[in-house]
Write an enzyme that holds these catalytic residues in place. Structure first.
Site, PDB file in Angstrom:
ATOM      1  N   TYR A  25      -2.729   3.911   2.127  1.00  0.00           N
ATOM      2  CA  TYR A  25      -3.181   3.022   1.159  1.00  0.00           C
ATOM      3  C   TYR A  25      -3.721   2.701   2.209  1.00  0.00           C
ATOM      4  CZ  TYR A  25      -2.018  -1.741  -1.200  1.00  0.00           C
ATOM      5  OH  TYR A  25      -2.453  -2.937  -1.516  1.00  0.00           O
TER       6      TYR A  25
ATOM      7  N   ASP B  71      -6.543   2.336  10.632  1.00  0.00           N
ATOM      8  CA  ASP B  71      -5.970   1.682   9.658  1.00  0.00           C
ATOM      9  C   ASP B  71      -5.176   1.785  10.661  1.00  0.00           C
ATOM     10  OD1 ASP B  71      -5.571  -0.118   8.334  1.00  0.00           O
ATOM     11  OD2 ASP B  71      -5.347   0.615   6.340  1.00  0.00           O
TER      12      ASP B  71
ATOM     13  N   LYS C  45      -0.627  -8.047   9.872  1.00  0.00           N
ATOM     14  CA  LYS C  45       1.030  -7.870   9.463  1.00  0.00           C
ATOM     15  C   LYS C  45       0.809  -8.781  11.205  1.00  0.00           C
ATOM     16  CE  LYS C  45       1.904  -4.478   6.034  1.00  0.00           C
ATOM     17  NZ  LYS C  45       2.326  -4.513   5.127  1.00  0.00           N
TER      18      LYS C  45
HETATM   19  C1  LIG Z   1      -2.170   0.643   6.011  1.00  0.00           C
HETATM   20  C2  LIG Z   1      -2.647  -0.358   4.901  1.00  0.00           C
HETATM   21  N1  LIG Z   1      -3.977  -1.496   5.492  1.00  0.00           N
HETATM   22  C3  LIG Z   1      -3.641  -2.422   4.565  1.00  0.00           C
HETATM   23  C4  LIG Z   1      -3.050  -3.145   3.612  1.00  0.00           C
HETATM   24  C5  LIG Z   1      -3.255  -4.383   2.680  1.00  0.00           C
HETATM   25  O1  LIG Z   1      -2.243  -5.642   3.538  1.00  0.00           O
HETATM   26  P1  LIG Z   1      -2.078  -6.429   3.576  1.00  0.00           P
HETATM   27  O2  LIG Z   1      -1.064  -6.119   2.154  1.00  0.00           O
HETATM   28  O3  LIG Z   1      -1.928  -7.941   4.239  1.00  0.00           O
HETATM   29  O4  LIG Z   1      -3.079  -6.866   2.523  1.00  0.00           O
HETATM   30  C6  LIG Z   1      -1.449  -2.584   4.280  1.00  0.00           C
HETATM   31  C7  LIG Z   1      -0.617  -3.559   3.668  1.00  0.00           C
HETATM   32  O5  LIG Z   1      -0.179  -4.060   2.268  1.00  0.00           O
HETATM   33  C8  LIG Z   1      -1.141  -1.756   4.252  1.00  0.00           C
HETATM   34  O6  LIG Z   1       0.214  -0.946   4.782  1.00  0.00           O
HETATM   35  N1  LIG Z   2       3.289  -1.194   1.318  1.00  0.00           N
HETATM   36  C1  LIG Z   2       2.797  -2.488   1.349  1.00  0.00           C
HETATM   37  C2  LIG Z   2       1.756  -2.464   2.376  1.00  0.00           C
HETATM   38  O1  LIG Z   2       2.466  -1.970   3.887  1.00  0.00           O
HETATM   39  C3  LIG Z   2       3.670  -3.096   0.977  1.00  0.00           C
HETATM   40  C4  LIG Z   2       2.916  -4.450   0.856  1.00  0.00           C
HETATM   41  C5  LIG Z   2       2.808  -4.918  -0.492  1.00  0.00           C
HETATM   42  O2  LIG Z   2       1.996  -4.692  -1.310  1.00  0.00           O
HETATM   43  O3  LIG Z   2       3.050  -6.085  -1.240  1.00  0.00           O
END
Ligand SMILES: Cc1ncc(COP(=O)(O)O)c(C=O)c1O
Ligand SMILES: N[C@H](C=O)CCC(=O)O
Length: 455
Positions: free
Chosen positions: A168, A263, A291
Site C-alpha cells: 500500500y 516507500d 508518520k
Molecule cells: C507504506 C505506506 N505508504 C504510504 C502511506 C500513505 O500515508 P498517509 O496515510 O499518511 O497518506 C501509508 C499509510 O497510510 C503506508 O503505510
Molecule cells: N495501513 C494504513 C497506514 O499505514 C492505515 C492508515 C489509514 O489508511 O487510515
C-alpha cells in the site's frame, strides 16, 4: 471467493461471532458518536479502516492518549498497539514533543513561507541518513509517494511504474491497484474511480518473484520509470522480504535505467533511524517517509540524491507544491521526536523489548500447537493465523484466517488491549510500553488465543 469474504466482513450486525470470554465493554457513547458521524462522513469515518468493518462492534471513539494508553468516549482504558498506525514511536503525548509543539505554536500556526524549523528538521534527517542528500517536506505519506512517482517519471521520461501486490502506498490514483491496507481488508484490492488508462501504467507483480520481475522488464523494455516497494511490506500482513530479493530489485533497476523507490512511510525511523535502507544496507534512488517524522502531526517527505532532487520545481521541471508543506508546528513535533530517536540505544532497547514480547507469545502458541505465528522486525509485529514458517507474498495469506483475528480482536478489546481494526494491519510497540504493560498484554493474548482456538 471475493463475495464470501465481503459477506463475512459486511455488517455492523456481527451475529457470527460471540464472545466466550469476558463480557463486552460498554460502547454506548462511541455508538452515539458513531451514529452522528454516519450522518456526516461516508461510513462514519474519515479513513476507511477506522470503521471496524472487519472486526466486532462499533468503532471506538478515542478521547485521550497518554504514554502507551488510550481512553475511549466510554472511559474504557486500553494499552495501545496501533500507535496511530505507527507514528507514535514515543507513545502518546510525549512531554518533549508536546512542550516543543506548544512553544512553537505561540508564534503562529502557518506562514506559507520558509522557516528555520524546516532547516532544523532537514538537517537532523540528512546528517543521520547516508541514503539521501536533499529532501522535500509534504503533508502526508500519500503526497510523498505521489510526488516521488512523478519525480521518477519526470527524471526517466518514462511512464510505467512497477508495484507489488499487497503493498500500500497511499491513495493516489496509479497506486490503488492490488493494494493492501483498507483495500485488502474490505476484499477489493483496487479502487473504483481510477481511470483504466492510469491503471494501465501500473504493472503489478507478486512479491518475492524474480521471474515475474524479469518478465515485466522484458515485456515493457525501456518503459518502466521505477519500481516502488515497501521494503518492509507492512500493509497486507508483514511480508518480510530477503535482502537478496531487495538487492535484485536494486540491480534490475540499475541495469534497466529505472529508479528504485523505497516507500518507508512505515519502516522509516521505525526499524532504525535509517529505516529499511539502513537495515538492509541497500541504496534506493528515492525514499519516501511519513508518520514518525511528524511526531503525530501530518507530515511526509521524499528525498534522493541532490542530482535527482534537482529535477523538482523550482530547480527543475517536476512540479510539486503545498500550502501547508513544512508547517512549523509539524516540524517542531518532528524535531522533538527525532531528537529522542537519536539518543544512544533507543532502537536497541525498543527492538529488544519487542523481540522478548513476540518470542513469549510465539512460545505460548507453539507449546499449544496453535496454528499461529508472530512475524516481526524491529518494533513492528503481525499476528498470522498460519502454520507457515514464513510468509513473503500476499497470496500466502488465507483470507478465511481473518475470521480468527476478528474473534481475537474482540477478546483483546474486552481485556483492555487495542489493536488496529484489521487482521491485515501490523502492530507497533513504542518506548512508552513498559514491562508491566507488556506482561498484561501477553496474558490477554494468551487468554484470547485459547478462546480463538477452542472454537
Ligand atoms: C507504506 C505506506 N505508504 C504510504 C502511506 C500513505 O500515508 P498517509 O496515510 O499518511 O497518506 C501509508 C499509510 O497510510 C503506508 O503505510
Ligand atoms: N495501513 C494504513 C497506514 O499505514 C492505515 C492508515 C489509514 O489508511 O487510515
Amino acid at each position: 471467493m471475493l463475495d464470501s469474504i465481503k459477506k463475512m466482513f459486511s455488517g455492523d450486525e456481527d451475529v457470527a461471532v460471540s464472545t466466550t470470554g469476558k463480557p463486552d465493554i460498554s460502547r454506548e457513547k462511541s455508538a452515539e458518536l458513531y451514529a452522528k458521524a454516519k450522518t456526516f462522513f461516508p461510513g462514519g469515518v474519515n479513513s476507511p479502516v477506522r470503521a471496524f468493518k472487519s472486526v466486532y462492534g462499533t468503532p471506538l471513539f478515542i478521547k485521550k492518549g497518554d504514554g502507551c494508553r488510550l481512553w475511549d468516549a466510554d472511559d474504557n482504558e486500553f494499552i495501545d498497539f496501533c500507535c496511530s498506525w505507527g507514528p507514535l514511536i514515543l507513545g502518546h503525548n510525549h512531554p518533549k514533543v508536546k512542550d516543543k509543539v506548544i512553544e512553537v505554536m505561540q508564534n503562529g500556526m502557518s506562514f506559507g513561507a520558509p522557516t528555520a524549523l524546516e532547516n532544523e528538521l532537514a538537517e537532523l534527517i540528512l546528517k543521520n541518513n547516508k541514503f539521501i542528500e536533499k529532501l522535500r517536506f509534504v503533508s502526508s505519506g500519500t503526497e510523498a509517494v505521489m510526488s516521488a512517482i512523478r519525480l521518477a517519471r519526470g527524471y526517466t521520461k518514462r511512464d510505467k511504474i512497477l508495484k507489488f501486490e499487497g503493498c500500500y502506498h497511499g491513495h493516489s490514483d496509479s497506486l490503488l491497484v492490488k493494494a493492501g491496507s483498507g483495500l485488502v481488508t474490505f476484499g477489493e484490492t483496487s479502487s473504483a474511480g481510477v481511470p483504466k488508462s492510469f491503471a494501465d501504467e501500473t504493472i503489478v507483480i507478486g512479491l518475492n518473484d524474480v521471474d515475474a520481475l524479469n518478465k515485466a522488464f522484458a515485456d515493457f523494455k525501456g518503459q518502466i520509470a521505477a519500481i516502488i516497494i515497501e521494503p518492509i511490506p507492512a500493509n497486507n500482513g508483514l511480508l518480510l522480504q530477503s535482502k537478496e530479493y531487495l538487492q535484485t530489485l536494486r540491480d534490475v533497476c540499475t541495469a534497466n535505467g529505472a529508479l528504485l523507490i523505497f516507500d518507508e512511510v512505515i519502516s522509516g525511523f521505525r526499524v532504525g533511524f535509517e529505516g529499511a535502507a539502513g537495515h538492509y544496507q541497500i541504496k534506493p534512488d528515492i525514499i519516501t517517509y511519513g508518520k514518525i517524522i511528524g511526531g503525530g502531526l501530518p507530515v511526509g517527505m521524499y528525498g534522493a540524491s541532490a542530482e535527482i532532487m534537482g529535477h523538482v520545481s523550482p530547480d527543475g521541471g517536476v512540479y510539486q507544491a503545498g500550502t501547508l508543506s513544512g508547517n512549523p508546528v509539524a516540524m517542531a513535533a518532528g524535531i522533538a521526536q527525532l531528537t529522542e530517536l537519536l539518543k544512544s540505544s533507543f532502537y536497541k532497547d525498543l527492538n529488544n523489548k519487542t523481540q522478548e514480547f513476540v518470542d513469549a507469545i510465539q512460545r505460548f502458541a507453539t507449546a499449544r500447537s496453535y496454528k499461529f505465528k508472530v512475524f516481526s522486525i524491529g518494533s513492528i509485529f503481525w499476528f498470522a493465523f498460519t502454520d507457515k514458517a514464513s510468509i513473503s507474498n500476499a497470496d500466502e495469506i488465507d483470507p478465511a484466517s481473518m475470521e480468527k483475528f476478528k474473534v481475537m480482536h474482540r477478546e483483546l478489546i474486552n481485556r483492555g488491549i487495542y489493536f488496529g481494526p484489521s487482521g491485515y494491519e501490523v502492530g507497533f510497540i513504542s518506548s512508552a510500553h513498559n514491562k508491566i504493560d507488556l506482561e498484561k498484554t501477553k496474558r490477554a493474548i494468551f487468554d484470547s488465543l485459547d478462546l480463538v482456538f477452542k472454537k
